[in-house]
Structure formats: structure tokens, C-alpha cells
Design an enzyme around this catalytic site. Structure first.
Site, PDB file in Angstrom:
ATOM      1  N   TYR A  56       0.844  -1.190   0.000  1.00 20.89           N
ATOM      2  CA  TYR A  56       0.000   0.000   0.000  1.00 20.89           C
ATOM      3  C   TYR A  56       0.885   1.248   0.000  1.00 20.89           C
ATOM      4  O   TYR A  56       2.017   1.223   0.494  1.00 20.89           O
ATOM      5  CB  TYR A  56      -0.934   0.007   1.212  1.00 20.89           C
ATOM      6  CG  TYR A  56      -2.088  -0.977   1.111  1.00 20.89           C
ATOM      7  CD1 TYR A  56      -3.353  -0.568   0.696  1.00 20.89           C
ATOM      8  CD2 TYR A  56      -1.910  -2.321   1.419  1.00 20.89           C
ATOM      9  CE1 TYR A  56      -4.410  -1.466   0.606  1.00 20.89           C
ATOM     10  CE2 TYR A  56      -2.955  -3.220   1.333  1.00 20.89           C
ATOM     11  CZ  TYR A  56      -4.208  -2.790   0.924  1.00 20.89           C
ATOM     12  OH  TYR A  56      -5.254  -3.687   0.829  1.00 20.89           O
ATOM     13  N   GLU A  57       0.352   2.325  -0.546  1.00 26.38           N
ATOM     14  CA  GLU A  57       1.138   3.540  -0.788  1.00 26.38           C
ATOM     15  C   GLU A  57       1.715   4.153   0.485  1.00 26.38           C
ATOM     16  O   GLU A  57       2.695   4.895   0.433  1.00 26.38           O
ATOM     17  CB  GLU A  57       0.257   4.560  -1.522  1.00 26.38           C
ATOM     18  CG  GLU A  57       0.986   5.755  -2.067  1.00 26.38           C
ATOM     19  CD  GLU A  57       0.065   6.654  -2.875  1.00 26.38           C
ATOM     20  OE1 GLU A  57       0.317   7.871  -2.905  1.00 26.38           O
ATOM     21  OE2 GLU A  57      -0.904   6.158  -3.470  1.00 26.38           O
TER      22      GLU A  57
END
Length: 255
Positions: A56-57
Site C-alpha cells: 500500500y502507498e
């Protein structure tokens, strides 16, 4: 008296999500966005791809949440991750270096060459709607080994040409990605609630290659803002199996 078809035991959104999850192979690294991409990736990890490595970012590598995260800042992503690194490292070391196999993206607009807009609707200087923006999507589109887009199909979303190119797909056709020096293959599938579109190997224009249960090619063409080409080898998406539906509904709170 005309017979009516029996209603399908699943929704169009469920078929779309299951189809997207099946596109993820076990043991690969996937850059996951919140929303439909996250649902599909978490479904894949709970079914056929237990070794899917989700990134995830926010910097969570190998996250394995017990419930769908509400945002990239959801604490459970960090608690269940193999490690947490600075966002700059996610992009500089992992993404731009070509270490991520698949990027999952959504879209507010997508055009016939797979270019994505999540910035504005209308003129940039005086937009009708200002959208959430780019985030990490342009880098994902540029550098992941391949990109899968998951989005509901309508003429408002599937447009002849995006109002603003947030994330580069195939530009205006063959050779554009190579001329810009983009590492990844770009969008290889656009999975919708009606079917699957894939770029033509020669022109790079999106072509309808698969229909979901209950959908027709005419529906897909009517929901597209350009003259959508249909593959002569148009295939049918297999129905979701009971296990896939059970896991998906447990994730979304419908089970």
C-alpha cells in the site's frame, strides 16, 4: 407467455471483483489502491493466491489485514505488514526500480488507449469537477510490470479522450510508452461490471475480449463513449464459485 430469465445469484460488482482477483497470481507483488482494487486483492489473497504480496502507498509492505482497510493510513495495514518503510522508499526503491509486478488502479475517466484521469472533469483551468488527484497513480502506471484497471463501465467514465491525463496508459497508440521511457507494460486489462477490455496488440486500443454473466456486447458498446471494438474470439467470464462469493461477502459485510 414469454419466459423471464432467472436472476443471477450474484451482482455485477461481485463478478467484476472476482474477475479482478483472478487476474492476480500467487507469489507476485501487487501495488494496491483503496476501494475496488483493495477488495479484489484481499479476495485473491484469501482464495487462490495466499502468497500475494500486497503493498500500500503508505509504506506497508506485505500487509495482510483481517478486514478491508478504510484508507492507506489504516493502522491494521501497519500492524499486519512484514515491514513499514518511508513512502519515498516505496516509490524510489520498489516501484521505480521495477520490483512490483502488478499495479491496481481505478479511474474517474478512461479513454480508448487506457489513459486515466483522476484530476479534473472539464477544462483544467475552470473544471466542472475537481477530483481527488493523482496520488501515486502516475508512478504506478509508469513503472509496474503491468497495470490492471478496475472500474464500472459507463459513457461518463469511458470517454473518447480523457479531459486530463493523470496516469499514462498507451498514449495515442503503439510506441508512445517506449518513446517516454516508461518501464512497465501499462494497462493490460480493464475489468468492468460488464466484461474485460484488453489493448489490441497492434493498435493498443482497448477491445472487449470477455463478457461477464448476464451482460451483452451491445450493453458494453452502449456504455462506452467510443466505437468499442469487440474481439472475434469474445469469451465468457466463468461465474464466481461459492467459495469466492462467501469470502467476498465476508470481506464486504454481506456474508
Amino acid at each position: 407467455m414469454t419466459a423471464t430469465a432467472e436472476p443471477l445469484p450474484f451482482t455485477a460488482d461481485e463478478v467484476m471483483t472476482v474477475a479482478a482477483s483472478r487476474a492476480l497470481a500467487d507469489g507476485t507483488a501487487c501495488f494496491v489502491g483503496i476501494g475496488l482494487p483493495s477488495t479484489a486483492a484481499n479476495l485473491a489473497r484469501r482464495t487462490h493466491a495466499p502468497g500475494l504480496w500486497m503493498i500500500y502507498e503508505s509504506g506497508t509492505l506485505g500487509a495482510s489485514p483481517d478486514a478491508l482497510p478504510l484508507s492507506i493510513g489504516d493502522g491494521e495495514l501497519a500492524e499486519t505488514a512484514d515491514t513499514v518503510v518511508p513512502v519515498t522508499e516505496v516509490f524510489n526503491y520498489w516501484l521505480q526500480a521495477g520490483r512490483i509486478d502488478t499495479g491496481f488502479l481505478g479511474a474517474a475517466q478512461i479513454d480508448r488507449f487506457g489513459n486515466i484521469n483522476t484530476t479534473v472533469i472539464g477544462d483544467y483551468a475552470a473544471p466542472k469537477v475537481r477530483l481527488p488527484g493523482a496520488g501515486g497513480a502516475p508512478e504506478i502506471a509508469a513503472s509496474c510490470g503491468r497495470v490492471i484497471v478496475i472500474v464500472r463501465q459507463s459513457r461518463r467514465t469511458f470517454v473518447e479522450r480523457v479531459d486530463f491525463t493523470t496516469s499514462f496508459g498507451h498514449g495515442s497508440g503503439p510506441g508512445d510508452r517506449e518513446r517516454l521511457g516508461l518501464r512497465g507494460a501499462g494497462p493490460v486489462q480493464v475489468i468492468t461490471d460488464l466484461g474485460v477490455l484488453e489493448p489490441d496488440p497492434r493498435t493498443r486500443e482497448l477491445v472487449l475480449t470477455r463478457l461477464h454473466p448476464g451482460a451483452t456486447a451491445e450493453q458494453a458498446r452502449e456504455a462506452t463513449g467510443w466505437d468499442l471494438a469487440v474481439s472475434p474470439d469474445l469469451a465468457a467470464t466463468p461465474e464466481p464459485d461459492p467459495d469466492e462469493l462467501a469470502v467476498l461477502r465476508s470481506l464486504t459485510g454481506r456474508g
